[in-house]
Design a protein around this motif. Structure first.
Motif, PDB file in Angstrom:
ATOM      1  N   THR A   1       1.060   7.922  -1.955  1.00 47.02           N
ATOM      2  CA  THR A   1       1.071   9.115  -2.809  1.00 47.02           C
ATOM      3  C   THR A   1       0.143  10.169  -2.224  1.00 47.02           C
ATOM      4  O   THR A   1      -0.922   9.850  -1.680  1.00 47.02           O
ATOM      5  CB  THR A   1       0.610   8.763  -4.233  1.00 47.02           C
ATOM      6  N   PRO A   2       0.519  11.443  -2.312  1.00 48.50           N
ATOM      7  CA  PRO A   2      -0.337  12.507  -1.759  1.00 48.50           C
ATOM      8  C   PRO A   2      -1.648  12.639  -2.527  1.00 48.50           C
ATOM      9  O   PRO A   2      -1.686  12.454  -3.746  1.00 48.50           O
ATOM     10  CB  PRO A   2       0.533  13.760  -1.895  1.00 48.50           C
ATOM     11  N   TYR A   3      -2.698  12.972  -1.823  1.00 45.72           N
ATOM     12  CA  TYR A   3      -4.005  13.197  -2.433  1.00 45.72           C
ATOM     13  C   TYR A   3      -4.001  14.498  -3.223  1.00 45.72           C
ATOM     14  O   TYR A   3      -4.588  14.606  -4.302  1.00 45.72           O
ATOM     15  CB  TYR A   3      -5.070  13.238  -1.336  1.00 45.72           C
TER      16      TYR A   3
ATOM     17  N   PRO B   1      -1.134  18.182  -3.468  1.00 43.97           N
ATOM     18  CA  PRO B   1       0.194  18.604  -3.021  1.00 43.97           C
ATOM     19  C   PRO B   1       0.227  18.885  -1.515  1.00 43.97           C
ATOM     20  O   PRO B   1      -0.566  19.677  -1.005  1.00 43.97           O
ATOM     21  CB  PRO B   1       0.451  19.883  -3.832  1.00 43.97           C
ATOM     22  N   ALA B   2       1.117  18.163  -0.805  1.00 40.81           N
ATOM     23  CA  ALA B   2       1.317  18.317   0.644  1.00 40.81           C
ATOM     24  C   ALA B   2       0.117  17.849   1.462  1.00 40.81           C
ATOM     25  O   ALA B   2       0.019  18.162   2.643  1.00 40.81           O
ATOM     26  CB  ALA B   2       1.658  19.761   1.010  1.00 40.81           C
ATOM     27  N   VAL B   3      -0.808  17.098   0.840  1.00 38.31           N
ATOM     28  CA  VAL B   3      -1.974  16.568   1.553  1.00 38.31           C
ATOM     29  C   VAL B   3      -1.949  15.043   1.434  1.00 38.31           C
ATOM     30  O   VAL B   3      -2.016  14.501   0.324  1.00 38.31           O
ATOM     31  CB  VAL B   3      -3.296  17.114   0.978  1.00 38.31           C
ATOM     32  N   TYR B   4      -1.838  14.367   2.588  1.00 38.35           N
ATOM     33  CA  TYR B   4      -1.779  12.906   2.609  1.00 38.35           C
ATOM     34  C   TYR B   4      -3.002  12.357   3.329  1.00 38.35           C
ATOM     35  O   TYR B   4      -3.343  12.805   4.426  1.00 38.35           O
ATOM     36  CB  TYR B   4      -0.512  12.432   3.307  1.00 38.35           C
ATOM     37  N   GLN B   5      -3.649  11.388   2.710  1.00 36.32           N
ATOM     38  CA  GLN B   5      -4.811  10.768   3.331  1.00 36.32           C
ATOM     39  C   GLN B   5      -4.398   9.533   4.117  1.00 36.32           C
ATOM     40  O   GLN B   5      -3.338   8.948   3.853  1.00 36.32           O
ATOM     41  CB  GLN B   5      -5.834  10.388   2.263  1.00 36.32           C
ATOM     42  N   PRO B   6      -5.201   9.129   5.111  1.00 30.41           N
ATOM     43  CA  PRO B   6      -4.855   7.936   5.888  1.00 30.41           C
ATOM     44  C   PRO B   6      -4.833   6.697   5.006  1.00 30.41           C
ATOM     45  O   PRO B   6      -5.550   6.615   4.006  1.00 30.41           O
ATOM     46  CB  PRO B   6      -5.968   7.867   6.942  1.00 30.41           C
ATOM     47  N   SER B   7      -4.006   5.745   5.386  1.00 28.10           N
ATOM     48  CA  SER B   7      -3.917   4.507   4.625  1.00 28.10           C
ATOM     49  C   SER B   7      -5.208   3.701   4.770  1.00 28.10           C
ATOM     50  O   SER B   7      -6.031   3.940   5.658  1.00 28.10           O
ATOM     51  CB  SER B   7      -2.738   3.669   5.123  1.00 28.10           C
TER      52      SER B   7
ATOM     53  N   LYS C   1       3.755  15.243   6.135  1.00 28.23           N
ATOM     54  CA  LYS C   1       3.180  13.937   6.470  1.00 28.23           C
ATOM     55  C   LYS C   1       2.738  13.886   7.928  1.00 28.23           C
ATOM     56  O   LYS C   1       1.637  13.410   8.232  1.00 28.23           O
ATOM     57  CB  LYS C   1       4.194  12.831   6.175  1.00 28.23           C
ATOM     58  N   ILE C   2       3.596  14.362   8.838  1.00 27.04           N
ATOM     59  CA  ILE C   2       3.225  14.315  10.257  1.00 27.04           C
ATOM     60  C   ILE C   2       2.030  15.217  10.526  1.00 27.04           C
ATOM     61  O   ILE C   2       1.155  14.903  11.327  1.00 27.04           O
ATOM     62  CB  ILE C   2       4.421  14.689  11.164  1.00 27.04           C
TER      63      ILE C   2
END
Length: 213
Positions: A102-104, A106-112, A180-181
């Motif tokens: 799930t994004p942190y 909107p349009a911001v994804y944190q590393p797993s 995501k990329i």
């Protein structure tokens, strides 16, 4: 490597000459449909620093082609003949997640968790090794009978590599998710001294090396 693209199909204002090359990356034909322009750009950004380190500033572009023949076998003794610098690796699996589901924001994804943990682990391992080696910056290597070999080992910053996941994670219906990329690239380029590479990128590098030879 080969001389073509811009040299044989020139475009006004480009930098192609008879002395410039295109890098040819050969992938399995099953993977070729996944090599979108966005994927090609990601691969090129990965390879370009390597060419700079090798002094190959004459390599101007990347061409991705499908494999037309089986890859050659490499004998085990060939793999052990070359000496390598000190490298610490943290190897996960090809299906390990690169980003949180799930994004942190909107349009911001944190590393797993696995990616962040892998980076932290390899950093800690390298740090401990560096502390041990720094006690004697120069180590002389001897044969079992005490004869000096003339080989000296010195290291102050070991190479650190995390091999994890696949860029396919960012695709949906064969299209790349740009948010995501972008989040992934921002994260891995911000980590100093640790190279983060996915399994599909590693495979493509291997294909490139074998084809060039």
């Amino acid at each position: 490597m080969r001389r073509d693209v811009g040299f044989f199909r020139p475009t006004p204002g480009d930098s192609w000459t008879e002395h410039t090359y295109a890098a040819v990356l050969t992938v399995e034909r099953d993977l070729q449909p996944t090599c979108t322009p966005e994927m090609k750009e990601v691969i090129w950004r990965t390879l370009e620093p390597m060419f700079s380190q090798l002094g190959r500033t004459d390599v101007q572009d990347l061409v991705i082609e499908g494999d037309r023949r089986p890859l050659p076998n490499i004998s085990p003794d060939r793999r052990t003949q070359a000496a390598a610098p000190a490298t610490f690796r943290e190897i996960k699996t090809h299906d390990t997640e690169l980003l949180a589901k799930t994004p942190y924001r909107p349009a911001v994804y944190q590393p797993s968790k696995e990616l962040g943990g892998g980076v932290a682990q390899v950093q800690k391992t390298a740090s401990k090794a560096q502390q041990l080696i720094s006690r004697e910056l120069l180590t002389r290597i001897y044969d079992d009978d005490g004869t000096p070999t003339g080989v000296e080992l010195s290291t102050t910053r070991p190479r650190q590599v995390v091999v994890i996941g696949s860029l396919r994670e960012f695709t949906h219906n064969s299209d790349m998710n740009p948010e995501k990329i972008n989040s992934f690239e921002l994260y891995r380029t911000s980590i100093q001294d640790v190279e983060i590479i996915t399994f599909d990128e590693l495979y493509q590098r291997a294909c490139f090396i074998v084809e060039d030879r």
